[in-house]
Motif scaffolding. Structure first.
Motif, PDB file in Angstrom:
ATOM      1  N   ASN B  23       0.778  -1.184   0.063  1.00 56.33           N
ATOM      2  CA  ASN B  23      -0.026   0.007  -0.041  1.00 56.33           C
ATOM      3  C   ASN B  23       0.909   1.200  -0.083  1.00 56.33           C
ATOM      4  OD1 ASN B  23      -2.707  -1.142  -0.348  1.00 56.33           O
ATOM      5  ND2 ASN B  23      -2.629  -1.287   2.257  1.00 56.33           N
ATOM      6  N   MET B  25       2.663   3.865  -1.680  1.00 54.92           N
ATOM      7  CA  MET B  25       3.048   4.250  -2.992  1.00 54.92           C
ATOM      8  C   MET B  25       4.364   5.119  -3.115  1.00 54.92           C
ATOM      9  SD  MET B  25       0.318   7.765  -3.439  1.00 54.92           S
ATOM     10  CE  MET B  25       1.068   8.102  -5.076  1.00 54.92           C
ATOM     11  N   LYS B  26       5.400   5.024  -2.120  1.00 56.12           N
ATOM     12  CA  LYS B  26       6.578   5.694  -2.297  1.00 56.12           C
ATOM     13  C   LYS B  26       6.545   7.267  -2.466  1.00 56.12           C
ATOM     14  CE  LYS B  26       9.491   1.661  -2.542  1.00 56.12           C
ATOM     15  NZ  LYS B  26       8.515   0.566  -2.774  1.00 56.12           N
ATOM     16  N   CYS B  27       5.408   7.907  -2.195  1.00 52.87           N
ATOM     17  CA  CYS B  27       5.305   9.262  -2.390  1.00 52.87           C
ATOM     18  C   CYS B  27       6.429  10.087  -1.581  1.00 52.87           C
ATOM     19  CB  CYS B  27       4.007   9.795  -2.153  1.00 52.87           C
ATOM     20  SG  CYS B  27       3.632   9.694  -0.195  1.00 52.87           S
ATOM     21  N   CYS B  87      -1.655   7.219   2.047  1.00 49.59           N
ATOM     22  CA  CYS B  87      -2.234   6.005   1.569  1.00 49.59           C
ATOM     23  C   CYS B  87      -2.706   5.163   2.759  1.00 49.59           C
ATOM     24  CB  CYS B  87      -1.138   5.003   0.980  1.00 49.59           C
ATOM     25  SG  CYS B  87      -0.559   5.918  -0.573  1.00 49.59           S
TER      26      CYS B  87
END
Ligand SMILES: Cc1cc2nc3c(=O)[nH]c(=O)nc-3n(C[C@H](O)[C@H](O)[C@H](O)COP(=O)(O)OP(=O)(O)OC[C@H]3O[C@@H](n4cnc5c(N)ncnc54)[C@H](O)[C@@H]3O)c2cc1C
Ligand code: SF4
Ligand code: SF4
Lengths: 460, 435
Positions: B23, B25-27, B87
């Motif tokens: 989950n 999203m590596k933002c 997320c």
């Protein structure tokens, strides 16, 4: 790992700032882009331009690829070391060197976080307008290298409109200066613009001179709900035709309205085809007048409902809806692709319809929101990268979306950059001759072809 | 075993969090708020990096190595990343899961094994800390005016400079009888003291008892209560943590209690939120844990929301006061309004909010012992924010934060006191001659 060049790097920056453990390397194998990762050989964290220059000399001598990294939040795989080599982390160069109030410029190092620059200049009643969604994390160097924009792009423009000069280290290790504090400057090729948006493929930015502007004294936010997408499109064109340039003019489509409402309960009607969120800013009297005009245009174009924020709390509520759009979508599924295909303003409704048709055709979940005023859309695809079958459809849908954008006279990327993800469509947009011209520039400035190789232009 | 075989084995230890990891999203949004990342500046320090490392274990690229263990140790479990994550990922919980896997793969380190064993043996633990209390004047030099002491000579595992709370000569639970009667009891409330209040900050415990008594509450302090289990849980020793939880549930069930209060955000969170979670796959224990959870309140929360504390005899406390919202108060049990309400009710108090009041102070329990310099750097930011308010007192709701912030203030030569919220209320009641 036993590479002689690593010892040379240690001599340059000191042992503490050279990372070689599997664990550390793994942490620099990705950025914010889904689907791309690869291990570097070594990670280096220099402290200044001189060290960057020495590192590049070592890299050129040994033919080692160099992948520059700011905060690693880009969405085009710009920092992913596809060929191993060196990841060059710029975050230690994070000083704000000067705020020049007479010339309204700031001089800063590339690792400075954009929000920190803004906090510092706010004390003087100034702003640095480029404000990507990642403003609290993205580095100045990263935003310049991606030519990042944000919510205020329509009126204030994007990064390239604010970069006045740069200090850049070339792959040979030479340090050059471009531009300066002059408002007017036509001396020679505009290298400043060339390095802006170059995605770390032409040189390493070690210092930037950026333009600041006075903070607007007043602002007014509005929200309008449309039952018909075309009406929303006409309203957007109508506002501009009324000679009003809002600071922000955002759109959310039905899919993103529904997910946002479901997640954040901000009071959006589920049957609306589009919502427009608008902010005008500037001198108080002008803002009042413009806001009234905007409301008139919205009503003329059959807006079902129009709200104007009466105070800061109401303003925050309006923008909370827009800010919730991405998290709401992202929470639906594990993987999130935030695309940024951009079309001429007048084509926004056509593009949104196409996206909705394509998402049905391939059975993929897409919500679109974006900067309607400048045609910069964010079709956001949520899926699960681990599901191979689903991903096939996702990539097909993406292909059709990008092709559609280009056919509408648009562009692959409004602000996130090309990197690797959008490489396959580059030739379609620019044609082989323009691609060749770009490749010649790359070869001239980076003859060893070590800077972010394979990105933006593919192999040279 | 070859490297591959070891990695394959490690992988199994984390398979159940595969979806939770996917989950992310590596933002990179967590970079903006992670106190550890702000100090260290390396990707491995931020939540995104830690989650990537866990994914690395799952994909067989990274092993559960000594370095992996070190990196997973570098987390305050302050939840700042979770609160900021688009997320809905909870990196702090996943770090604890990783620590559990480390425990299974590598065992506890020698020092922790010793301490945790001691902690498991309640009578021995009690005895050791009592002895420490008796000898406290010998080994610690008390600092005048404040509940603080510095070690007189180096003690193992303790940085010489670190300001600790003095060990109490008599632990709280020995000072009072088990049931403290009042004239017209409105209700019967169990006091879960937690270790720090029992053995070190008995002054907080005194105030809790005074304030509850004055508000017509019969206070019960179960003698056999023990550690809530969080200190071992966050280091991955989940089995032992569950033993603690079970013991605590047993002990508190033995008394007919309307409510249970604690004067520590972390302890409260354990009883209120963690226990039902820990017994997720044991329906019977889960039901008992939930029953306790429903009764449990943090002291300010209890005073404001349940007890509606008496305001008629509040005397003046002339002080500028600011408040540190500890992690477990702000992002764990979400209690930030009630302590402010208590403070603002006190006449004479000028309340000033500090910048980033809910930023972690760097204590994180034993984290500040293992990584003293790092936790001091984080603490220095807190101290600067406290100093900027000009407050004479920085109120807290967690004894561990009290100790750590006190340390930071002393090291920075700032002359601010660090009382618990309930102590200021106690002081006000006393000034108003309520008792
Ligand atoms: C949730 C989310 C929302 C986003 N919203 C927006 C948005 O609204 N608008 C927008 O424009 N973008 C947006 N982005 C994309 C991203 O935040 C921007 O591209 C940002 O500018 C990247 O900054 P960074 O410091 O993370 O750069 P990085 O990701 O570290 O690097 C970006 C590129 O620049 C290069 N680079 C970095 N530093 C240097 C340097 N000093 N010299 C030369 N090259 C360098 C790198 O090699 C790479 O190619 C968003 C991303 C996410 C995850
Ligand atoms: S943990 Fe959350 S905030 Fe951090 S990178 Fe992952 S999704 Fe983003
Ligand atoms: S819990 Fe706190 S210390 Fe740990 S990763 Fe998240 S923000 Fe950082």
């Amino acid at each position: 790992m036993n590479k002689a060049y690593v010892d040379e790097l240690i001599k340059i920056v000191g042992e503490e700032y050279v990372l070689t453990s599997i664990e550390d390397l793994h942490c620099y194998s990705y950025d914010a882009t889904p689907g791309y990762s690869n291990m570097p050989e070594v990670v280096v964290r220099p402290a200044n331009a001189k060290e960057v220059s020495e590192i590049l000399k070592v890299a050129t001598k040994n033919q080692i690829p160099v992948y520059t990294r700011g905060s690693g939040t880009n969405l085009s795989a710009g920092c992913v070391p596809m060929k191993g080599g060196i990841v060059l982390v710029m975050t230690r160069l994070n000083k704000l060197l000067e705020i020049d109030l007479e010339n309204l410029v700031a001089v800063a190092e590339p690792g400075l976080v954009v929000a920190e620059l803004n906090t510092a200049v706010a004390k003087h009643g100034l702003i640095y307008p480029p404000d990507p969604g990642t403003v609290a994390t993205a580095s100045l160097g990263g935003t310049i290298s991606e030519n990042a924009g944000g919510l205020r792009g329509l009126k204030y423009g994007v990064s390239k409109h604010y970069v006045m000069g740069l200090e850049v280290v070339l792959s040979t290790g030479e340090i050059i200066k471009t531009g300066g504090k002059n408002v007017k400057d036509v001396s020679g090729y505009d290298l400043t613009k060339l390095f802006t948006g170059a995605e770390g493929t032409l040189g390493i930015i070690t210092k930037a001179i950026v333009k600041l502007v006075p903070a607007p004294e007043a602002r007014k936010s509005m929200m309008a709900i449309f039952k018909d997408l075309d009406d929303a499109g006409k309203a957007v064109s109508g506002i501009i035709a009324a000679k009003i340039i809002p600071a922000t003019l955002e759109i959310m489509d039905n899919a993103s309205i529904r997910t946002t409402e479901d997640y954040a309960h901000v009071g959006l009607p589920l049957d609306a085809e589009a919502v427009l969120l608008i902010e005008v800013d500037g001198i108080k009297e002008v803002v009042e007048k413009e806001a009234a005009k905007v409301i008139a245009v919205l009503k003329e174009n059959n807006a079902a409902e129009v709200h104007m924020a009466k105070d800061d709390a109401e303003r925050d509520k309006i923008w909370a809806a827009r800010r919730a759009a991405l998290p709401a979508l992202a929470k639906l599924r594990p993987t999130t692709f935030v695309e940024d295909a951009t079309v001429p303003r007048s084509k926004v409704p056509d593009f949104l319809k196409a996206v909705s048709r394509i998402s049905k055709k391939y059975n993929v979940t897409v919500g679109t929101f974006g900067h309607a005023g400048d045609g910069n859309m964010h079709p956001t695809i949520v899926c699960d990268l681990r599901d191979k079958e689903e991903m096939k459809n996702v990539y097909k849908a993406m292909d059709e979306m990008f092709t559609e954008a280009i056919n509408l006279g648009g562009t692959l990327s409004g602000e996130h950059g090309i990197g690797l993800g959008k490489l396959p469509w580059m030739e379609k947009q620019h044609g082989p001759q323009a691609m060749n011209a770009m490749r010649s520039i790359k070869r001239a400035l980076d003859p060893a072809l070590i800077l972010n190789p394979g990105k933006l232009l593919g192999e040279c | 075993m070859g490297i591959e075989a070891i990695n394959a084995h490690d992988k199994e230890l984390l398979t159940d969090i595969q979806d939770a990891l996917a989950n992310c999203m590596k933002c990179g949004n967590c970079q903006a708020v992670c106190p550890i990342y702000k100090e260290i500046g390396k990707e491995s320090a931020v939540a995104r990096g830690k989650l990537a490392l866990m994914e690395g274990v799952l994909s067989g690229k990274v092993g559960i190595t000594e370095h992996f263990e070190e990196l997973m140790g570098l987390c305050l479990c302050c939840k700042a990343c979770a609160a900021n994550c688009p997320c809905g990922v909870k990196p702090d919980e996943l770090v604890i899961r990783a620590r559990q896997a480390i425990m299974k793969a590598r065992g506890l380190g020698p020092i922790k094994t010793g301490v945790f064993k001691l902690l498991s043996n309640r009578p021995l633990f009690d005895f050791s800390l009592r002895m420490a209390g008796l000898f406290s004047p010998l080994s610690f030099k008390k600092l005048p005016g404040r509940m603080a002491a510095v070690a007189r000579f180096p003690m193992p595992g303790l940085d010489v400079k670190k300001v600790m709370a003095p060990m109490a000569a008599t632990p709280l639970r020995s000072k009072y009888s088990e049931v403290i009667k009042v004239k017209n009891p409105k209700m019967r409330v169990g006091f879960f003291t937690g270790c720090t209040i029992n053995y070190m900050y008995t002054d907080i415990g005194d105030s809790v008892i005074n304030v509850l008594k004055y508000n017509d509450v019969e206070v019960v302090i179960p003698k056999n209560q023990h550690c809530c289990g969080t200190p071992v849980s966050v280091y991955g020793d989940q089995e032992r943590a569950k033993v603690f939880a079970r013991h605590l549930i047993d002990v508190f069930e033995d008394y007919k209690l309307d409510y249970v209060v604690a004067a520590c955000g972390t302890c409260t969170e354990a009883l209120k939120l963690e226990y039902p979670h820990w017994f997720a796959d044991d329906p019977q224990m889960k039901a008992r844990a939930e029953k306790l959870a429903k009764k449990t309140y943090e002291i300010s929360e209890f005073l404001v929301d349940v007890l509606k504390f008496k305001k008629d005899k509040l005397g003046t406390v002339n002080e500028t006061v600011t408040l540190h919202d500890s992690c477990h108060m702000a992002r764990g049990i979400h209690v930030t309004k009630q302590p402010r309400e208590v403070l603002k009710a006190i006449p004479g108090i000028k309340f000033v909010d500090m910048k980033d009041s809910d930023r972690c102070c760097g204590s994180a329990g034993s984290f500040s012992m293992a990584h003293y310099d790092l936790s001091r750097d984080i603490n220095d930011k807190k101290v600067a924010n406290i100093k900027a308010t000009g407050a004479g007192a920085c109120a807290v709701s967690c004894p561990a934060c009290r100790m750590h912030i006190m340390d930071g203030l002393v090291q920075n030569q700032v002359d601010t006191d660090v009382p618990h919220v309930v102590q200021l209320l106690d002081r006000s009641y006393k000034a108003g001659k309520a008792y």
